[in-house]
Each structure stands twice: as structure tokens, then as C-alpha cells.
Write an enzyme that holds these catalytic residues in place. Structure first.
Site, PDB file in Angstrom:
ATOM      1  N   ARG A 111      66.250 -55.158 -33.537  1.00 52.62           N
ATOM      2  CA  ARG A 111      65.036 -54.761 -34.264  1.00 52.62           C
ATOM      3  C   ARG A 111      63.751 -55.201 -33.560  1.00 52.62           C
ATOM      4  O   ARG A 111      62.845 -54.390 -33.335  1.00 52.62           O
ATOM      5  CB  ARG A 111      65.064 -55.358 -35.687  1.00 52.62           C
ATOM      6  CG  ARG A 111      65.981 -54.629 -36.639  1.00 52.62           C
ATOM      7  CD  ARG A 111      66.599 -55.611 -37.623  1.00 52.62           C
ATOM      8  NE  ARG A 111      67.593 -56.388 -36.922  1.00 52.62           N
ATOM      9  CZ  ARG A 111      68.884 -56.075 -36.863  1.00 52.62           C
ATOM     10  NH1 ARG A 111      69.325 -55.077 -37.564  1.00 52.62           N
ATOM     11  NH2 ARG A 111      69.730 -56.786 -36.146  1.00 52.62           N
ATOM     12  N   THR A 112      63.648 -56.488 -33.247  1.00 53.95           N
ATOM     13  CA  THR A 112      62.368 -57.025 -32.769  1.00 53.95           C
ATOM     14  C   THR A 112      61.973 -56.414 -31.426  1.00 53.95           C
ATOM     15  O   THR A 112      60.846 -55.951 -31.248  1.00 53.95           O
ATOM     16  CB  THR A 112      62.454 -58.561 -32.659  1.00 53.95           C
ATOM     17  OG1 THR A 112      63.022 -59.067 -33.871  1.00 53.95           O
ATOM     18  CG2 THR A 112      61.095 -59.168 -32.447  1.00 53.95           C
ATOM     19  N   LYS A 132      69.115 -67.297 -11.173  1.00 53.49           N
ATOM     20  CA  LYS A 132      69.212 -67.904  -9.826  1.00 53.49           C
ATOM     21  C   LYS A 132      68.598 -69.301  -9.811  1.00 53.49           C
ATOM     22  O   LYS A 132      68.392 -69.879  -8.757  1.00 53.49           O
ATOM     23  CB  LYS A 132      68.495 -67.020  -8.809  1.00 53.49           C
ATOM     24  CG  LYS A 132      69.042 -65.610  -8.704  1.00 53.49           C
ATOM     25  CD  LYS A 132      68.181 -64.806  -7.731  1.00 53.49           C
ATOM     26  CE  LYS A 132      68.411 -63.329  -7.863  1.00 53.49           C
ATOM     27  NZ  LYS A 132      67.333 -62.547  -7.237  1.00 53.49           N
ATOM     28  N   ARG A 178      61.093 -64.092 -26.731  1.00 56.02           N
ATOM     29  CA  ARG A 178      62.113 -64.656 -27.632  1.00 56.02           C
ATOM     30  C   ARG A 178      62.936 -65.637 -26.806  1.00 56.02           C
ATOM     31  O   ARG A 178      63.384 -65.301 -25.700  1.00 56.02           O
ATOM     32  CB  ARG A 178      63.011 -63.567 -28.216  1.00 56.02           C
ATOM     33  CG  ARG A 178      64.220 -64.155 -28.951  1.00 56.02           C
ATOM     34  CD  ARG A 178      65.022 -63.156 -29.706  1.00 56.02           C
ATOM     35  NE  ARG A 178      64.320 -62.736 -30.915  1.00 56.02           N
ATOM     36  CZ  ARG A 178      64.881 -62.012 -31.877  1.00 56.02           C
ATOM     37  NH1 ARG A 178      66.140 -61.633 -31.770  1.00 56.02           N
ATOM     38  NH2 ARG A 178      64.189 -61.653 -32.931  1.00 56.02           N
ATOM     39  N   HIS A 220      59.503 -67.167 -36.589  1.00 57.30           N
ATOM     40  CA  HIS A 220      59.623 -65.750 -36.230  1.00 57.30           C
ATOM     41  C   HIS A 220      58.470 -65.058 -36.979  1.00 57.30           C
ATOM     42  O   HIS A 220      58.668 -64.405 -38.001  1.00 57.30           O
ATOM     43  CB  HIS A 220      60.985 -65.222 -36.692  1.00 57.30           C
ATOM     44  CG  HIS A 220      61.366 -63.876 -36.148  1.00 57.30           C
ATOM     45  ND1 HIS A 220      60.487 -63.035 -35.499  1.00 57.30           N
ATOM     46  CD2 HIS A 220      62.559 -63.211 -36.181  1.00 57.30           C
ATOM     47  CE1 HIS A 220      61.114 -61.929 -35.150  1.00 57.30           C
ATOM     48  NE2 HIS A 220      62.370 -62.012 -35.538  1.00 57.30           N
TER      49      HIS A 220
HETATM   50  N1   CP Z   1      65.331 -59.611 -37.580  1.00 50.30           N
HETATM   51  C1   CP Z   1      65.536 -59.745 -36.261  1.00 50.30           C
HETATM   52  O1   CP Z   1      64.891 -60.580 -35.586  1.00 50.30           O
HETATM   53  O2   CP Z   1      66.464 -58.906 -35.738  1.00 50.30           O
HETATM   54  P1   CP Z   1      66.854 -58.810 -34.192  1.00 50.30           P
HETATM   55  O3   CP Z   1      67.520 -60.107 -33.827  1.00 50.30           O
HETATM   56  O4   CP Z   1      67.765 -57.629 -34.070  1.00 50.30           O
HETATM   57  O5   CP Z   1      65.580 -58.653 -33.407  1.00 50.30           O
END
Ligand code: CP
Length: 315
Positions: free
Chosen positions: A61-62, A89, A111, A139
Site C-alpha cells: 500500500r504505502t 555490498k 521505510r 507511520h
Molecule cells: N499499511 C501499510 O503500511 O501497508 P504496506 O506495508 O503494504 O505498505
């Protein structure tokens, strides 16, 4: 006077945002939603801007919604993953970030499994950094899209009761949502297996309920958390079956909440563990609305960080 822009270079956490800034992001997202309903889903707002997504953890999603959001605003996007970069590496995170900086992007979206990694990078490079999820910490864009989804349905956030249930210990989604909803005037109650309820959770603004039933009774919104198998080292609960019985949301437990209560989940879902399939796909579920709103919220954040004044160029 209402806020018209974000002044910071980065978006690292809900912790750093004022209620006015959260409202500005949600209002901007609301305005931008219309672009995604057009036949030609694109505006020139961020033409000439370069955005890099740099994901060290898997994401559906993100990552996709940041990419779609950037493209709908006409930014150029480039995607890098931990396994496809020279980190494999032996290059350090900071050296990698500095090399990306040397290519002059406007924003880097990170992320990372380590809490604080995007903050570490943001302090050391000139381009803006967005935290797309750092370890067990925050998040922020997930909480923003969750707040937008609830505000869409109820027209407000203040005075609502939100119940967050499940693996609170490992959940960055829970932390950001507790802070966000509390800042916007909602009451947040949490519940989960005692081994997965960290003592500091109350300091973020949540009240800990002794049982799931108590947390969700009379709730306007129930947010179920994913059991984070990848972060569960050791036995935090006796069995998945027991977890589902005590902390899984099914139709019987859902009946304890208000009649029109919303069911949310950030995804990915463990069906039959934290939520039963009939509830996840049922009439009270807004799980797919959360995903749709993810694009609008991320468009808003990109626009507000690197596009100048809110909405000025969105045409
Ligand atoms: N909600 C969420 O962060 O989903 P993903 O891990 O698929 O990005």
C-alpha cells in the site's frame, strides 16, 4: 488565521505535527481527491520535482500509493529497495542517502526496520524526508489517511471513541494513530494481550482497557492491528487460536460497538486471526476506503512539503 502551508522540510512523525497542521493535510487531501476521479488523473503541480522512494521493508500500500500520488502530481519518481541498492555490498545508510542527495532529488521517502532511521537521514541531508514507517516507532501517513477516512464518515474527529486492538507493542500504526486521534480530540482506548501492551502506551494519550470487549464497547471506530509475525521473537501469546478468540474481531464482538461503528485495519490482514473475513469484508468495513485515501493523503503531503502553498498550483 488558518494555516496554508507546512514550514518543515520533513514529515517524520505525527508527534511533530500540531492539530492545525493535521487539519491542513486532511483538508488538502480532501481537495485533491477529485483528481483521482478524473479521466486524466494528472495535474502539473509537481512537474520538475524528483521524488525517491527508498524501502528497506516490503510494502504494497504505502510504496504504491506514494508512487501513484507523486505521478498524479507529475513528479518524476525513482524507486529503490534495500535489496536492489549497494547496501547489499556494505554501503552504509548514510552513504547511500548522501549519494542520492548528490543527484538532487526534492524528497526521499524512507521505510526502514530501525526506529529513527528516517530521522537520522533527515538531519544529515538537504532534501526533505518522509517517514514511510520506521521500525516500531511511527507511520505518520498511515495515521493521516486513517484520520481522513474517519473524518469522511463522521464529519469530525473530536468526541469520537476509537478502540485500537491487537499487537500494540510492535505497531508503529498504533503509535501514530494514538497521537493523531488524541491531538484531534478523540478518545482512544486500547486493548491487547498483556505481553503486547507496552507500559508507555498511556503516555501517548491512550487509555488501556482490561479486555477487548471493554475497549470496543460503545466505540465509533474499531481499528484492528496486524499480528506482526516478522517482529514476534519469542512467544507473546499461547497460540494463534487463542489470540483469535480473545483479540480477534468477529460479528459477535462487533455488536458491542455503536451500530454504525467503522471497522478499520491498516493491512496486510491476517484473515481469521485479528479479524474474521465476514467483518473485514462486511458493510461496516472501511478498509478499502483507507487504501483509497492513502493516495489523497500522500498527494497532500507531497504538495505541502515541496509544492508551495496548499492548492495554489493544483489545477
Ligand atoms: N499499511 C501499510 O503500511 O501497508 P504496506 O506495508 O503494504 O505498505
Amino acid at each position: 488565521m488558518p494555516l496554508i502551508s507546512l514550514t518543515q522540510k520533513d514529515l517524520l512523525g505525527i508527534e511533530d505535527l500540531t492539530p492545525e497542521e493535521i487539519k491542513l493535510i486532511l483538508d488538502t487531501a480532501e481537495m485533491l481527491k477529485e483528481i483521482s476521479r478524473r479521466e486524466i488523473k494528472k495535474v502539473p503541480t509537481l512537474r520538475g520535482k524528483t521524488i525517491v522512494t527508498f524501502f528497506f521493508e516490503s510494502s504494497t500500500r504505502t510504496r504504491t500509493s506514494f508512487d501513484i500520488a507523486a505521478k498524479r502530481l507529475s513528479a518524476d519518481t525513482f524507486s529503490l529497495t534495500g535489496s536492489s541498492s549497494s547496501l547489499t555490498k556494505g554501503e552504509t545508510l548514510l552513504d547511500t542517502a548522501r549519494n542520492l542527495e548528490a543527484m538532487n532529488p526534492d524528497l526521499i521517502i524512507i521505510r526502514h526496520p530501525a526506529s529513527g532511521a528516517p530521522h537520522f537521514v533527515a538531519e544529515r541531508i538537504k532534501p526533505g524526508v518522509i517517514n514511510a514507517g520506521d521500525g516500531m516507532h511511527e507511520h505518520p501517513t498511515q495515521a493521516l489517511l486513517d484520520m481522513l477516512t474517519v473524518r469522511d464518515r463522521f464529519g469530525r474527529l473530536d468526541g469520537l471513541k476509537l478502540a485500537i486492538v491487537g499487537d500494540l507493542f510492535h505497531s508503529r500504526v498504533a503509535r501514530s494513530n494514538i497521537m493523531g486521534f488524541s491531538k484531534m480530540g478523540a478518545k482512544v482506548m486500547v486493548a491487547g494481550p498483556p505481553s503486547l501492551v507496552p507500559p508507555f502506551i498511556q503516555h501517548l494519550g491512550a487509555e488501556v482497557a482490561p479486555t477487548m470487549e471493554e475497549a470496543i464497547s460503545g466505540a465509533d471506530v474499531i481499528m484492528m492491528l496486524r499480528v506482526q509475525n516478522e517482529r514476534l521473537q519469542g512467544a507473546f501469546f499461547p497460540s494463534v487460536r487463542e489470540y483469535a478468540v480473545f483479540y480477534g474481531l468477529d460479528r459477535k464482538k462487533l455488536a458491542l460497538a455503536k451500530e454504525n461503528a467503522l471497522v478499520m485495519h491498516p493491512g496486510p490482514i491476517n484473515r481469521g486471526v485479528e479479524i474474521s473475513p465476514d467483518v473485514a469484508d462486511g458493510p461496516q468495513s472501511v478498509i478499502m476506503d483507507q487504501v483509497t485515501n492513502g493516495v489523497a493523503v500522500r498527494m497532500a503531503v507531497l504538495l505541502l512539503l515541496i509544492g508551495g502553498r496548499a492548492g495554489e498550483k493544483a489545477n
